[in-house]
Design a protein around this motif. Structure first.
Motif, PDB file in Angstrom:
ATOM      1  N   ILE A  31       0.859  -1.174   0.000  1.00  0.00           N
ATOM      2  CA  ILE A  31       0.000   0.000   0.000  1.00  0.00           C
ATOM      3  C   ILE A  31       0.895   1.223   0.000  1.00  0.00           C
ATOM      4  CG2 ILE A  31      -1.738   1.293   1.277  1.00  0.00           C
ATOM      5  CD1 ILE A  31      -2.679  -1.412   2.403  1.00  0.00           C
ATOM      6  N   ARG A  32       0.834   1.973  -1.080  1.00  0.00           N
ATOM      7  CA  ARG A  32       1.669   3.160  -1.202  1.00  0.00           C
ATOM      8  C   ARG A  32       0.924   4.407  -0.755  1.00  0.00           C
ATOM      9  NH1 ARG A  32       6.077   2.532  -5.341  1.00  0.00           N
ATOM     10  NH2 ARG A  32       6.119   0.324  -5.740  1.00  0.00           N
ATOM     11  N   TYR A  33      -0.355   4.467  -1.037  1.00  0.00           N
ATOM     12  CA  TYR A  33      -1.141   5.656  -0.741  1.00  0.00           C
ATOM     13  C   TYR A  33      -2.185   5.344   0.310  1.00  0.00           C
ATOM     14  CZ  TYR A  33       0.854   7.596  -4.983  1.00  0.00           C
ATOM     15  OH  TYR A  33       1.727   8.053  -5.917  1.00  0.00           O
ATOM     16  N   ARG A  34      -2.491   6.358   1.115  1.00  0.00           N
ATOM     17  CA  ARG A  34      -3.590   6.267   2.066  1.00  0.00           C
ATOM     18  C   ARG A  34      -4.630   7.294   1.653  1.00  0.00           C
ATOM     19  NH1 ARG A  34      -1.459   7.877   7.556  1.00  0.00           N
ATOM     20  NH2 ARG A  34      -0.024   9.089   6.312  1.00  0.00           N
ATOM     21  N   LYS A  35      -5.866   6.944   1.775  1.00  0.00           N
ATOM     22  CA  LYS A  35      -6.929   7.902   1.486  1.00  0.00           C
ATOM     23  C   LYS A  35      -7.571   8.288   2.806  1.00  0.00           C
ATOM     24  CE  LYS A  35     -10.906   8.832  -1.373  1.00  0.00           C
ATOM     25  NZ  LYS A  35     -11.797   8.346  -2.416  1.00  0.00           N
ATOM     26  N   LEU A  36      -7.563   9.586   3.088  1.00  0.00           N
ATOM     27  CA  LEU A  36      -8.148  10.104   4.318  1.00  0.00           C
ATOM     28  C   LEU A  36      -9.646  10.327   4.131  1.00  0.00           C
ATOM     29  CD1 LEU A  36      -5.374  12.744   5.161  1.00  0.00           C
ATOM     30  CD2 LEU A  36      -5.514  10.349   5.876  1.00  0.00           C
ATOM     31  N   ASP A  37     -10.349  10.505   5.219  1.00  0.00           N
ATOM     32  CA  ASP A  37     -11.799  10.730   5.170  1.00  0.00           C
ATOM     33  C   ASP A  37     -12.173  11.953   4.343  1.00  0.00           C
ATOM     34  OD1 ASP A  37     -12.139   8.511   6.757  1.00  0.00           O
ATOM     35  OD2 ASP A  37     -12.294   9.653   8.622  1.00  0.00           O
ATOM     36  N   THR A  38     -11.284  12.928   4.266  1.00  0.00           N
ATOM     37  CA  THR A  38     -11.557  14.160   3.514  1.00  0.00           C
ATOM     38  C   THR A  38     -11.380  13.972   2.008  1.00  0.00           C
ATOM     39  OG1 THR A  38      -9.262  14.857   3.823  1.00  0.00           O
ATOM     40  CG2 THR A  38     -10.895  15.677   5.412  1.00  0.00           C
ATOM     41  N   GLY A  39     -10.910  12.797   1.587  1.00  0.00           N
ATOM     42  CA  GLY A  39     -10.672  12.545   0.167  1.00  0.00           C
ATOM     43  C   GLY A  39      -9.231  12.759  -0.237  1.00  0.00           C
ATOM     44  N   VAL A  40      -8.406  13.269   0.660  1.00  0.00           N
ATOM     45  CA  VAL A  40      -6.987  13.483   0.383  1.00  0.00           C
ATOM     46  C   VAL A  40      -6.296  12.129   0.282  1.00  0.00           C
ATOM     47  CG1 VAL A  40      -4.816  14.416   1.303  1.00  0.00           C
ATOM     48  CG2 VAL A  40      -6.934  15.713   1.554  1.00  0.00           C
ATOM     49  N   LYS A  41      -5.520  11.948  -0.783  1.00  0.00           N
ATOM     50  CA  LYS A  41      -4.709  10.737  -0.930  1.00  0.00           C
ATOM     51  C   LYS A  41      -3.273  11.145  -0.692  1.00  0.00           C
ATOM     52  CE  LYS A  41      -7.747   8.687  -4.350  1.00  0.00           C
ATOM     53  NZ  LYS A  41      -7.893   8.280  -5.750  1.00  0.00           N
ATOM     54  N   LEU A  42      -2.578  10.425   0.207  1.00  0.00           N
ATOM     55  CA  LEU A  42      -1.209  10.816   0.491  1.00  0.00           C
ATOM     56  C   LEU A  42      -0.274   9.623   0.546  1.00  0.00           C
ATOM     57  CD1 LEU A  42      -0.337  10.363   3.761  1.00  0.00           C
ATOM     58  CD2 LEU A  42      -2.006  12.162   4.000  1.00  0.00           C
ATOM     59  N   GLU A  43       0.982   9.923   0.293  1.00  0.00           N
ATOM     60  CA  GLU A  43       2.046   8.926   0.306  1.00  0.00           C
ATOM     61  C   GLU A  43       3.196   9.488   1.126  1.00  0.00           C
ATOM     62  OE1 GLU A  43       5.051   6.787  -2.905  1.00  0.00           O
ATOM     63  OE2 GLU A  43       4.115   8.690  -3.411  1.00  0.00           O
ATOM     64  N   ASP A  44       3.707   8.690   2.060  1.00  0.00           N
ATOM     65  CA  ASP A  44       4.908   9.080   2.787  1.00  0.00           C
ATOM     66  C   ASP A  44       6.104   8.747   1.917  1.00  0.00           C
ATOM     67  OD1 ASP A  44       4.130  10.121   5.394  1.00  0.00           O
ATOM     68  OD2 ASP A  44       3.259   8.133   5.713  1.00  0.00           O
ATOM     69  N   VAL A  45       6.856   9.755   1.509  1.00  0.00           N
ATOM     70  CA  VAL A  45       8.049   9.556   0.684  1.00  0.00           C
ATOM     71  C   VAL A  45       9.256   9.338   1.593  1.00  0.00           C
ATOM     72  CG1 VAL A  45       9.526  10.587  -1.079  1.00  0.00           C
ATOM     73  CG2 VAL A  45       7.053  10.955  -1.152  1.00  0.00           C
ATOM     74  N   VAL A  46       9.375  10.179   2.630  1.00  0.00           N
ATOM     75  CA  VAL A  46      10.418  10.066   3.652  1.00  0.00           C
ATOM     76  C   VAL A  46       9.717  10.175   4.994  1.00  0.00           C
ATOM     77  CG1 VAL A  46      12.489  11.135   4.640  1.00  0.00           C
ATOM     78  CG2 VAL A  46      12.181  11.093   2.167  1.00  0.00           C
ATOM     79  N   GLU A  47      10.012   9.262   5.896  1.00  0.00           N
ATOM     80  CA  GLU A  47       9.327   9.218   7.200  1.00  0.00           C
ATOM     81  C   GLU A  47       9.644  10.427   8.083  1.00  0.00           C
ATOM     82  OE1 GLU A  47       6.677   7.787   9.876  1.00  0.00           O
ATOM     83  OE2 GLU A  47       7.105   6.860   7.951  1.00  0.00           O
ATOM     84  N   GLY A  48      10.887  10.833   8.161  1.00  0.00           N
ATOM     85  CA  GLY A  48      11.275  11.942   9.025  1.00  0.00           C
ATOM     86  C   GLY A  48      11.588  11.457  10.432  1.00  0.00           C
ATOM     87  N   GLU A  49      12.125  12.346  11.234  1.00  0.00           N
ATOM     88  CA  GLU A  49      12.477  12.029  12.624  1.00  0.00           C
ATOM     89  C   GLU A  49      12.081  13.213  13.490  1.00  0.00           C
ATOM     90  OE1 GLU A  49      16.648  11.248  12.709  1.00  0.00           O
ATOM     91  OE2 GLU A  49      16.486   9.495  11.424  1.00  0.00           O
ATOM     92  N   GLY A  50      11.975  12.969  14.753  1.00  0.00           N
ATOM     93  CA  GLY A  50      11.658  14.065  15.651  1.00  0.00           C
ATOM     94  C   GLY A  50      10.181  14.167  15.924  1.00  0.00           C
ATOM     95  N   PRO A  51       9.772  15.335  16.426  1.00  0.00           N
ATOM     96  CA  PRO A  51       8.380  15.489  16.851  1.00  0.00           C
ATOM     97  C   PRO A  51       7.403  15.489  15.674  1.00  0.00           C
ATOM     98  CG  PRO A  51       9.519  17.594  16.972  1.00  0.00           C
ATOM     99  CD  PRO A  51      10.553  16.546  16.629  1.00  0.00           C
ATOM    100  N   GLU A  52       6.212  14.953  15.930  1.00  0.00           N
ATOM    101  CA  GLU A  52       5.142  14.966  14.937  1.00  0.00           C
ATOM    102  C   GLU A  52       4.393  16.289  15.022  1.00  0.00           C
ATOM    103  OE1 GLU A  52       2.309  11.824  15.279  1.00  0.00           O
ATOM    104  OE2 GLU A  52       3.756  10.283  14.722  1.00  0.00           O
ATOM    105  N   ALA A  53       3.926  16.741  13.887  1.00  0.00           N
ATOM    106  CA  ALA A  53       3.098  17.941  13.857  1.00  0.00           C
ATOM    107  C   ALA A  53       1.685  17.569  14.305  1.00  0.00           C
ATOM    108  CB  ALA A  53       3.069  18.516  12.449  1.00  0.00           C
ATOM    109  N   ARG A  54       1.131  18.382  15.183  1.00  0.00           N
ATOM    110  CA  ARG A  54      -0.219  18.138  15.705  1.00  0.00           C
ATOM    111  C   ARG A  54      -1.085  19.378  15.475  1.00  0.00           C
ATOM    112  NH1 ARG A  54       0.510  13.516  18.238  1.00  0.00           N
ATOM    113  NH2 ARG A  54       2.376  13.089  19.430  1.00  0.00           N
ATOM    114  N   GLU A  55      -2.367  19.174  15.505  1.00  0.00           N
ATOM    115  CA  GLU A  55      -3.285  20.291  15.331  1.00  0.00           C
ATOM    116  C   GLU A  55      -2.984  21.359  16.392  1.00  0.00           C
ATOM    117  OE1 GLU A  55      -7.722  21.407  14.158  1.00  0.00           O
ATOM    118  OE2 GLU A  55      -7.095  19.320  14.163  1.00  0.00           O
ATOM    119  N   GLY A  56      -2.912  22.609  15.963  1.00  0.00           N
ATOM    120  CA  GLY A  56      -2.605  23.709  16.869  1.00  0.00           C
ATOM    121  C   GLY A  56      -1.143  24.126  16.834  1.00  0.00           C
TER     122      GLY A  56
END
Length: 159
Positions: free
Chosen positions: A31-56
């Motif tokens: 599974i390369r892409y995820r489809k969110l409830d809003t209809g956005v389809k996304l793919e993680d190209v690079v995972e990253g490190e450190g803190p996650e971005a959160r709402e706010g």
């Protein structure tokens, strides 16, 4: 001969296929892409490190925006000099387009994602950000606001 070939393909349906096709069919589905409830389809190209971005959170990121057919619209990174002008926006409120906010939430610093953002969660209002400062790219972006847009996003900082 034709009958023998048909019988052989009934016994082993992969026998009639070439070796590369056989190998591709036997590999587990990825599974390369995820489809969110809003209809956005996304793919993680690079995972990253450190803190996650959160709402706010206040986040700083670079992006490249293209139309769904691949035509370039705008980027915060100059393709010739490599100079970047990252965008800093809050992941709360109604300042940012909804689809891009959904893409950024959960990303880790240094991460890169590619996303197809449908128009319903894109530039539904001309005041939504990010919008290029220059007239030409801004006009191009807003004239294609009723189309799906492809964003390639790199999260630089969570402030």
């Amino acid at each position: 001969m034709v009958v023998l070939g048909a019988v052989a393909s009934c016994i082993d349906p992969l026998a009639a296929l070439s070796m590369p096709v056989q190998a591709a069919m036997m590999e587990p589905d990825v599974i390369r892409y995820r489809k969110l409830d809003t209809g956005v389809k996304l793919e993680d190209v690079v995972e990253g490190e450190g803190p996650e971005a959160r709402e706010g959170d206040l986040v700083q990121f670079n992006y490249v925006c293209r139309r769904a057919n691949g035509y370039f619209v705008h980027s915060t990174v100059d393709q010739f000099s490599g100079e970047s002008k990252p965008v800093t926006l809050p992941l709360g409120g109604k300042e940012m387009i909804r689809g891009l906010k959904d893409v950024l939430i959960g990303m880790k610093v240094g991460g890169k994602r590619r996303a197809l953002i449908p128009p319903e969660v894109g530039y539904i209002d001309e005041t939504l950000k990010p919008v290029p400062e220059e007239f030409g790219p801004r006009r191009s972006l807003l004239s294609h606001a009723k189309e799906p847009l492809v964003f390639e996003v790199q999260l630089l900082k969570v402030l």
